[in-house]
Design an enzyme around this catalytic site. Sequence first.
Site, PDB file in Angstrom:
ATOM      1  CE1 TYR B 164      -2.718   4.879  -3.843  1.00 41.57           C
ATOM      2  CE2 TYR B 164      -3.734   2.816  -3.476  1.00 41.57           C
ATOM      3  CZ  TYR B 164      -2.940   3.803  -3.049  1.00 41.57           C
ATOM      4  OH  TYR B 164      -2.316   3.964  -1.946  1.00 41.57           O
ATOM      5  CE  LYS B 168       0.130   1.808  -3.753  1.00 43.57           C
ATOM      6  NZ  LYS B 168       1.711   1.990  -3.283  1.00 43.57           N
TER       7      LYS B 168
END
Lengths: 312, 317
Positions: B164, B168
């Site tokens: 994640y 990002k």
Amino acid sequence: MANRLKGRNAVVTGAGSGIGKAVSLSLAKEGANIVACDLGGGIDGKGASTSPADQTVSECKALGVQAVASYGSVADFKAAEAMIKTCVEKFGRIDILVNVAGIDRAKMLWNLSEEDWDIVISVHLKGTFNTIRHAAPFMREQKYGRIVNTISEAWVGTVGHCNYGAAKGGIASLTYAAAWELGKYGVTANAICPRAATRMTMGPDVLAGYKKRVESGLWTKERYDEVTHVAGPDYLAAIPTYLASEAAANVNGCIFGSAGAFFSYWAPAKESAIYNRDWDNYGPWSVDEVEKCMPNLLKGYVNPAPPEKEKK
Amino acid sequence: MGDKLKGRNAVVTGAGRGIGRAIAIGLAEEGANVVVCDIGGAVDGSGGDKTPADQVVDECKKHGVKAMAQYGDVSKFADAEASVKACVDNFGRIDILCNIAGIDKPKMIWNMTEQEWDQVVGVHMKGTFNFMRCAAPFMREQKFGRIINTTSEAWLGGVTHLNYGAAKGGIVTLTWGGAQELGPAGITVNAICPRAKTRMTDDPKVREMVVKRVEKGLMDASVLKRMDKEMVDPSAFAKIAAFLASDDAALVNGQVFLTTAITIARYSKPEPVTTAENASEGPWNMDMIKAAFTPDKILKGYVNPAPPAPPKPEVKK
């Protein structure tokens, strides 16, 4: 010759040429055994050849260490596993992982094909994930490991390489996360942000492009000289080598600009301007309220690419 | 409601729930027509359901704007293309793109499967690329566009979310690079880094942990107060995105904003803060580097986020 890495075993990706080769030889000079991983493809990721990795293996062996080649693609999860396993099976364990493999497919966003996006992200970002994923269990178990990733100044924004930049931004964040997760097990994860003359940065096509920028007035001659006055990767190879040594035990989660003439520590992005509302008395933000606090938030900001004036 | 976006057409991904839903409705309240994109899956990316997107379409329409749903998978290039085309074909053009769709598959790196990596990076990062890639030609042609991406503080480190966080981080760089490439054509690219209560973040255990730490004096009580103020419905800050999508934000480009119910902050870019020079004519050597690696030189201000754990005392048998 020296022995700061004597008895250590390293996997280096992209080890067949450029920065990866220079780092492999530098690690070997300090006594580390090397798994030299290279697909042997072109800058654009096309083609394959065993000779670049083999050549690096021979040069490492000439320095008195053990070395073995691995020819898979780092983008392939299983091939990455094989690279790590080769190290563990041939040399007994894996202490050092240096991720350098990379390719480039330069296009503006609106011309970039899905394939150009996928292959660049796969080699850089997924390749880095793949090798770390397979090395992490060994390093965690033995409570020792040194991971050095490679990013680029394209990480903070660039023109013509949004695939490459995004992959590098992903690697920077992956480095931070790996440092947080693995640090307490005696494993460090850092990244270098290199400037060096390689086939990717100083090949004939690249130089022709730079010259065009000068001719069209986009760049000054001084800018051209600055950009092209770059030493080879052997000049900076000692920086990742230091990060791979025991001496760097407390250097973790850092990104280092690395060049022959200098190296620097890059501080992560931070909240540089903050507007706090009255905590006890507020409703949802309104567009007007947001607009009012913008001048303070934007203090010191320079638009990186303002709209072009209408041509008359 | 307002009319800051009257006549503008927007594509919002992940618009069926949470932050995407709040922003889709926030844009509609300001007069924008909205293409509501949501596959309607679970937080982990499994499943699919048309209801979330359909409901948001209805809510947008209540504000007197046009709205339509798209149920494709943002990680698929052809689906992203179809959603952007739906906006152009039905509303005439695409002015605003908000990339919010995201999933989470938390694991420590040594337990993460290849699929958990691929799916999370695919939805967040490739999804953001897919929509930007398909919208950019239209926005360049019309010399107007507003792109708002979504990142997370996981971008700067954390545990159990390496997939994640990496996605990002990639999105932040895509925002910076996109801003540089598209800015001259009158297009801005910014990112929000939100804190809000959504099905992804609503975890009572996290609050319990903070309460315990405050009680033990390990954390200041203001941390808990801030958390309670910020863990609210994302509609609280939907208008921050609406501002960035408006004509008034023409000169805000390439920025990342922390957005919460009570705070807006602008992030700086990473930058070199300490430098060591190679005074010799030759390459760096290990001794020169070691000499620079001291807390007062290259590492000035640096704090190790996770130092090695001290060895456990040996248990006497």
